[in-house]
Design an enzyme around this catalytic site. Sequence first.
Site, PDB file in Angstrom:
ATOM      1  N   MET A  30      54.545  62.675  24.094  1.00  0.00           N
ATOM      2  CA  MET A  30      54.136  61.482  24.845  1.00  0.00           C
ATOM      3  C   MET A  30      54.411  61.698  26.335  1.00  0.00           C
ATOM      4  SD  MET A  30      54.614  58.207  22.418  1.00  0.00           S
ATOM      5  CE  MET A  30      56.325  57.916  22.736  1.00  0.00           C
ATOM      6  N   ASN A  32      56.333  62.881  29.958  1.00  0.00           N
ATOM      7  CA  ASN A  32      57.652  62.790  30.598  1.00  0.00           C
ATOM      8  C   ASN A  32      58.540  63.918  30.043  1.00  0.00           C
ATOM      9  OD1 ASN A  32      60.604  60.917  30.731  1.00  0.00           O
ATOM     10  ND2 ASN A  32      59.411  61.468  32.502  1.00  0.00           N
ATOM     11  N   GLY A  36      63.961  69.619  26.333  1.00  0.00           N
ATOM     12  CA  GLY A  36      63.810  69.475  24.876  1.00  0.00           C
ATOM     13  C   GLY A  36      62.375  69.777  24.448  1.00  0.00           C
ATOM     14  N   HIS A  37      61.418  69.175  25.171  1.00  0.00           N
ATOM     15  CA  HIS A  37      60.003  69.452  24.851  1.00  0.00           C
ATOM     16  C   HIS A  37      59.686  70.932  25.059  1.00  0.00           C
ATOM     17  CE1 HIS A  37      59.676  65.084  26.095  1.00  0.00           C
ATOM     18  NE2 HIS A  37      59.041  65.064  24.938  1.00  0.00           N
ATOM     19  N   GLN A  61      52.273  53.052  18.131  1.00  0.00           N
ATOM     20  CA  GLN A  61      53.616  53.251  17.576  1.00  0.00           C
ATOM     21  C   GLN A  61      54.680  52.419  18.305  1.00  0.00           C
ATOM     22  OE1 GLN A  61      53.422  57.634  18.546  1.00  0.00           O
ATOM     23  NE2 GLN A  61      55.603  57.372  18.944  1.00  0.00           N
ATOM     24  N   GLN A 155      60.956  61.016  11.737  1.00  0.00           N
ATOM     25  CA  GLN A 155      59.551  61.309  12.056  1.00  0.00           C
ATOM     26  C   GLN A 155      59.143  62.654  11.461  1.00  0.00           C
ATOM     27  OE1 GLN A 155      57.547  60.632  16.004  1.00  0.00           O
ATOM     28  NE2 GLN A 155      58.012  62.783  16.311  1.00  0.00           N
ATOM     29  N   SER A 188      63.400  61.226  26.676  1.00  0.00           N
ATOM     30  CA  SER A 188      62.780  60.559  27.821  1.00  0.00           C
ATOM     31  C   SER A 188      63.440  59.201  28.074  1.00  0.00           C
ATOM     32  CB  SER A 188      61.289  60.347  27.566  1.00  0.00           C
ATOM     33  OG  SER A 188      60.679  61.606  27.338  1.00  0.00           O
ATOM     34  N   ARG A 189      63.953  58.582  27.015  1.00  0.00           N
ATOM     35  CA  ARG A 189      64.537  57.243  27.170  1.00  0.00           C
ATOM     36  C   ARG A 189      65.925  57.284  27.820  1.00  0.00           C
ATOM     37  NH1 ARG A 189      61.333  55.938  22.192  1.00  0.00           N
ATOM     38  NH2 ARG A 189      59.853  54.340  22.856  1.00  0.00           N
TER      39      ARG A 189
HETATM   40  O1  PAF Z   1      57.633  62.345  19.080  1.00  0.00           O
HETATM   41  C1  PAF Z   1      56.765  61.899  19.853  1.00  0.00           C
HETATM   42  O2  PAF Z   1      56.792  62.118  21.071  1.00  0.00           O
HETATM   43  C2  PAF Z   1      55.634  61.041  19.290  1.00  0.00           C
HETATM   44  O3  PAF Z   1      56.095  60.218  18.259  1.00  0.00           O
HETATM   45  C3  PAF Z   1      54.427  61.866  18.830  1.00  0.00           C
HETATM   46  C4  PAF Z   1      54.768  62.784  17.690  1.00  0.00           C
HETATM   47  C5  PAF Z   1      53.888  62.671  20.010  1.00  0.00           C
HETATM   48  C6  PAF Z   1      53.308  60.930  18.357  1.00  0.00           C
HETATM   49  O4  PAF Z   1      52.898  60.061  19.368  1.00  0.00           O
END
Ligand code: PAF
Length: 287
Positions: A30, A32, A36-37, A61, A155, A188-189
């Site tokens: 998502m 930002n 980690g990403h 979501q 998730q 991000s939060r």
């Molecule tokens: O983990 C996230 O950033 C979101 O839940 C995802 C998997 C990109 C779906 O919008």
Amino acid sequence: MLTVNAVEGLRAHVGRWRKAGMRIAFVPTMGNLHAGHMSLVSRALAHADRVVCSVFVNPTQFGPGEDFEVYPRTPEEDRDLLTAGGVHLLYAPSVDEMYPYGADGATRMEIASLAGQLCGASRPGHFAGVVTVVCRLFNMVQPDVAVFGEKDFQQLAIIRRMVRDLAMPVEIVGAPIRREADGLAMSSRNRYLTAEERERAPELYRTLVSLSDALAAGALDWPALRAEGLARLERAGFEPDYLEIRHGEDLSIVGPEVRPLRVLAAAELGRARLIDNVGLSGPDTDR
Ligand code: PAF
């Protein structure tokens, strides 16, 4: 790095790579983006010849009153990080591109029982929104492999389950949680925390570690440990949502003697809802 906003462009590039016999990895985000990403991107690069990353803040979501409108959006910084990280294609669709008939009226996925517990209990509809967008993204990108972080452990379990239930030809890879030097899971939060809350935030991880150490040492009275953990979080100024143990693969409800085991928590600290989890001496944790 190529940047595309429409599915036709995405399919043209990915189709060309596939024709050339390349393996495609996908990292949905998502935006930002933080380290980690980028660790998900590194994993994706290790699994494939080409890496596609999506940046899309998915409205379906977020529940009413959640932070969809103010969720941090940093497109330029994201593009720079992804370019430096070696991503081959950034897919950044608009809401209209993702949901041509409107986000509210879109065909939606339903999920198995996993969705109503832990984070799902306090965020009704959240995981339905996640699987809806992930399924749609999988159909758009058609990756061989997709990488998700273990910070959102529920998730990850729900997506694994969706892929199995619907026989989707995608390998799901989980990546260990990346932490700040003081143990706080990157998110991000975290930017919602004030300086003073940021100081206290690592107490969530420390609490999980101390519970997991006690369980690893053979403690079996989970209700007592849980009460201790909740009290510790409250003393540190958190409003705990849940603190639970679950089976470390499918998140089924199990006793404290079972392995692999995950200790999972969600708690509010000021404006931020923080989640974290720790695995018991499994290879899948970066502790
Ligand atoms: O983990 C996230 O950033 C979101 O839940 C995802 C998997 C990109 C779906 O919008």
